[in-house]
Write a protein that holds these residues in place. Structure first.
Motif, PDB file in Angstrom:
ATOM      1  N   SER A  33       0.818  -1.214   0.000  1.00  0.00           N
ATOM      2  CA  SER A  33       0.000   0.000   0.000  1.00  0.00           C
ATOM      3  C   SER A  33       0.850   1.263   0.000  1.00  0.00           C
ATOM      4  N   TYR A  34       2.119   1.138   0.472  1.00  0.00           N
ATOM      5  CA  TYR A  34       3.000   2.311   0.474  1.00  0.00           C
ATOM      6  C   TYR A  34       3.226   2.811  -0.944  1.00  0.00           C
ATOM      7  N   TRP A  35       3.321   1.889  -1.892  1.00  0.00           N
ATOM      8  CA  TRP A  35       3.608   2.262  -3.278  1.00  0.00           C
ATOM      9  C   TRP A  35       2.336   2.663  -4.031  1.00  0.00           C
ATOM     10  N   LEU A  36       1.188   2.214  -3.574  1.00  0.00           N
ATOM     11  CA  LEU A  36      -0.054   2.412  -4.307  1.00  0.00           C
ATOM     12  C   LEU A  36      -0.919   3.540  -3.750  1.00  0.00           C
ATOM     13  N   ILE A  37      -0.989   3.657  -2.438  1.00  0.00           N
ATOM     14  CA  ILE A  37      -1.883   4.619  -1.805  1.00  0.00           C
ATOM     15  C   ILE A  37      -1.072   5.812  -1.314  1.00  0.00           C
ATOM     16  N   PRO A  38      -1.378   7.021  -1.788  1.00  0.00           N
ATOM     17  CA  PRO A  38      -0.632   8.194  -1.316  1.00  0.00           C
ATOM     18  C   PRO A  38      -0.862   8.426   0.186  1.00  0.00           C
ATOM     19  N   SER A  39       0.200   8.791   0.865  1.00  0.00           N
ATOM     20  CA  SER A  39       0.113   9.072   2.296  1.00  0.00           C
ATOM     21  C   SER A  39       0.940  10.317   2.603  1.00  0.00           C
ATOM     22  N   ARG A  40       0.832  10.796   3.840  1.00  0.00           N
ATOM     23  CA  ARG A  40       1.600  11.972   4.232  1.00  0.00           C
ATOM     24  C   ARG A  40       3.101  11.673   4.194  1.00  0.00           C
ATOM     25  N   PHE A  41       3.452  10.477   4.618  1.00  0.00           N
ATOM     26  CA  PHE A  41       4.863  10.107   4.587  1.00  0.00           C
ATOM     27  C   PHE A  41       5.386  10.084   3.160  1.00  0.00           C
ATOM     28  N   LEU A  42       4.587   9.547   2.240  1.00  0.00           N
ATOM     29  CA  LEU A  42       5.016   9.479   0.838  1.00  0.00           C
ATOM     30  C   LEU A  42       5.160  10.874   0.247  1.00  0.00           C
ATOM     31  N   PHE A  43       4.218  11.762   0.561  1.00  0.00           N
ATOM     32  CA  PHE A  43       4.316  13.133   0.062  1.00  0.00           C
ATOM     33  C   PHE A  43       5.533  13.851   0.648  1.00  0.00           C
ATOM     34  N   SER A  44       5.819  13.603   1.929  1.00  0.00           N
ATOM     35  CA  SER A  44       7.002  14.205   2.565  1.00  0.00           C
ATOM     36  C   SER A  44       8.276  13.703   1.907  1.00  0.00           C
ATOM     37  N   TRP A  45       8.320  12.398   1.616  1.00  0.00           N
ATOM     38  CA  TRP A  45       9.506  11.823   0.974  1.00  0.00           C
ATOM     39  C   TRP A  45       9.690  12.362  -0.431  1.00  0.00           C
ATOM     40  N   ILE A  46       8.587  12.564  -1.157  1.00  0.00           N
ATOM     41  CA  ILE A  46       8.666  13.135  -2.505  1.00  0.00           C
ATOM     42  C   ILE A  46       9.203  14.566  -2.451  1.00  0.00           C
ATOM     43  N   ASN A  47       8.773  15.331  -1.442  1.00  0.00           N
ATOM     44  CA  ASN A  47       9.284  16.701  -1.284  1.00  0.00           C
ATOM     45  C   ASN A  47      10.784  16.690  -0.996  1.00  0.00           C
ATOM     46  N   ILE A  48      11.247  15.729  -0.197  1.00  0.00           N
ATOM     47  CA  ILE A  48      12.682  15.613   0.079  1.00  0.00           C
ATOM     48  C   ILE A  48      13.446  15.300  -1.203  1.00  0.00           C
ATOM     49  N   LEU A  49      12.911  14.379  -2.006  1.00  0.00           N
ATOM     50  CA  LEU A  49      13.587  14.013  -3.257  1.00  0.00           C
ATOM     51  C   LEU A  49      13.614  15.176  -4.243  1.00  0.00           C
ATOM     52  N   ILE A  50      12.548  15.961  -4.277  1.00  0.00           N
ATOM     53  CA  ILE A  50      12.525  17.129  -5.163  1.00  0.00           C
ATOM     54  C   ILE A  50      13.566  18.154  -4.726  1.00  0.00           C
ATOM     55  N   THR A  51      13.693  18.354  -3.406  1.00  0.00           N
ATOM     56  CA  THR A  51      14.712  19.267  -2.884  1.00  0.00           C
ATOM     57  C   THR A  51      16.114  18.789  -3.234  1.00  0.00           C
ATOM     58  N   LEU A  52      16.342  17.484  -3.087  1.00  0.00           N
ATOM     59  CA  LEU A  52      17.648  16.926  -3.451  1.00  0.00           C
ATOM     60  C   LEU A  52      17.916  17.079  -4.941  1.00  0.00           C
ATOM     61  N   HIS A  53      16.891  16.875  -5.743  1.00  0.00           N
ATOM     62  CA  HIS A  53      17.045  17.021  -7.197  1.00  0.00           C
ATOM     63  C   HIS A  53      17.485  18.434  -7.565  1.00  0.00           C
ATOM     64  N   LYS A  54      16.859  19.436  -6.935  1.00  0.00           N
ATOM     65  CA  LYS A  54      17.213  20.824  -7.226  1.00  0.00           C
ATOM     66  C   LYS A  54      18.645  21.130  -6.783  1.00  0.00           C
ATOM     67  N   GLU A  55      19.025  20.611  -5.620  1.00  0.00           N
ATOM     68  CA  GLU A  55      20.379  20.873  -5.114  1.00  0.00           C
ATOM     69  C   GLU A  55      21.431  20.180  -5.959  1.00  0.00           C
ATOM     70  N   PHE A  56      21.189  18.920  -6.314  1.00  0.00           N
ATOM     71  CA  PHE A  56      22.151  18.192  -7.141  1.00  0.00           C
ATOM     72  C   PHE A  56      22.264  18.816  -8.531  1.00  0.00           C
ATOM     73  N   LYS A  57      21.152  19.339  -9.028  1.00  0.00           N
ATOM     74  CA  LYS A  57      21.174  19.980 -10.344  1.00  0.00           C
ATOM     75  C   LYS A  57      22.058  21.224 -10.327  1.00  0.00           C
ATOM     76  N   ILE A  58      22.021  21.965  -9.200  1.00  0.00           N
ATOM     77  CA  ILE A  58      22.880  23.145  -9.066  1.00  0.00           C
ATOM     78  C   ILE A  58      24.347  22.720  -8.971  1.00  0.00           C
ATOM     79  N   LEU A  59      24.620  21.658  -8.207  1.00  0.00           N
ATOM     80  CA  LEU A  59      25.995  21.191  -8.041  1.00  0.00           C
ATOM     81  C   LEU A  59      26.591  20.681  -9.343  1.00  0.00           C
ATOM     82  N   MET A  60      25.742  20.087 -10.185  1.00  0.00           N
ATOM     83  CA  MET A  60      26.236  19.544 -11.449  1.00  0.00           C
ATOM     84  C   MET A  60      26.417  20.615 -12.500  1.00  0.00           C
TER      85      MET A  60
END
Length: 221
Positions: A33-60
């Motif tokens: 259900s973690y992969w199929l049903i959206p949850s607050r934890f999943l949304f928080s983790w997606i926000n963390i990954l988006i932040t990392l993506h932006k930071e890594f993009k600047i570093l590269m």
């Protein structure tokens, strides 16, 4: 000493290195259900990954490379670091065999790509800007050595930090049987504080590993 380092032993009672299965076995206990049903934890983790993506993009910099490999690397190391904090679970990231397997192929691929496609750029990195002509040969030796030991420093940094925290927790836990009842609450509080510190170290070390790998990749482009 055997009991102290038994948690870092990859072999089991059958003399097989089955403890390495802990690297991927955590995915089996994660509910579907973690992969199929959206949850607050999943949304928080997606926000963390988006932040990392932006930071890594600047570093590269202006490169067209994808940050997906470095985000996946961060997630994989973080998953194993946190999983290793649970009792009786083998910590794969505390072994150089595991950390070198992550660091060495990345560094080797960066070097091969850089020297094949950007040879002049890689030669320019060996001599920092503003170096006096007298010191150029010396600086080439220093820069070459520092470049060669990069995968080793990445691997040792991660493994040493994970081993150190686990050993301190084990040593303090072994003293519990020798303490009086009055001192037990103090020991428990110290253990909890150290566990919180280890959780922070697990997050920071996975982030440092991913960021340094990103910086190394940006230098070869």
């Amino acid at each position: 000493m055997t009991n102290l380092f038994s948690s870092f032993d990859p072999s089991t009672s059958t003399h097989l290195s089955l403890n390495w299965l802990s690297i991927i076995i955590g995915l089996l206990i994660m509910p579907i259900s973690y992969w199929l049903i959206p949850s607050r934890f999943l949304f928080s983790w997606i926000n963390i990954l988006i932040t990392l993506h932006k930071e890594f993009k600047i570093l590269m910099g202006s490169s067209n490379g994808s940050t997906l490999i470095f985000i996946s690397l961060f997630t994989f190391i973080l998953f194993n670091n946190i999983l290793g904090l649970f009792p009786y679970i083998f910590t794969g990231t505390s072994h150089l065999l595991f950390t070198l397997t992550l660091a060495l192929p990345l560094w080797l691929s960066f070097m091969l790509f850089g020297w094949i496609n950007n040879t002049l750029h890689m030669f320019a990195h060996l001599v920092p800007q503003g170096t006096p002509p007298v010191l150029m040969a010396f600086m080439v030796c220093i820069e070459t050595t520092s470049n060669i030991i990069r995968p080793g420093t990445l691997a040792v940094r991660l493994a040493a930090n994970m081993i150190a925290g686990h050993l301190i927790l084990t040593l303090l836990g072994n003293t519990g049987s020798m303490l009086s009842i009055k001192l037990m609450p103090i020991l428990i509080i110290v253990q909890i504080l150290l566990l919180v510190l280890e959780l922070a170290v697990a997050i920071i070390q996975s982030y440092v590993f991913a960021v340094l790998s990103t910086l190394y990749s940006s230098e070869v482009i």
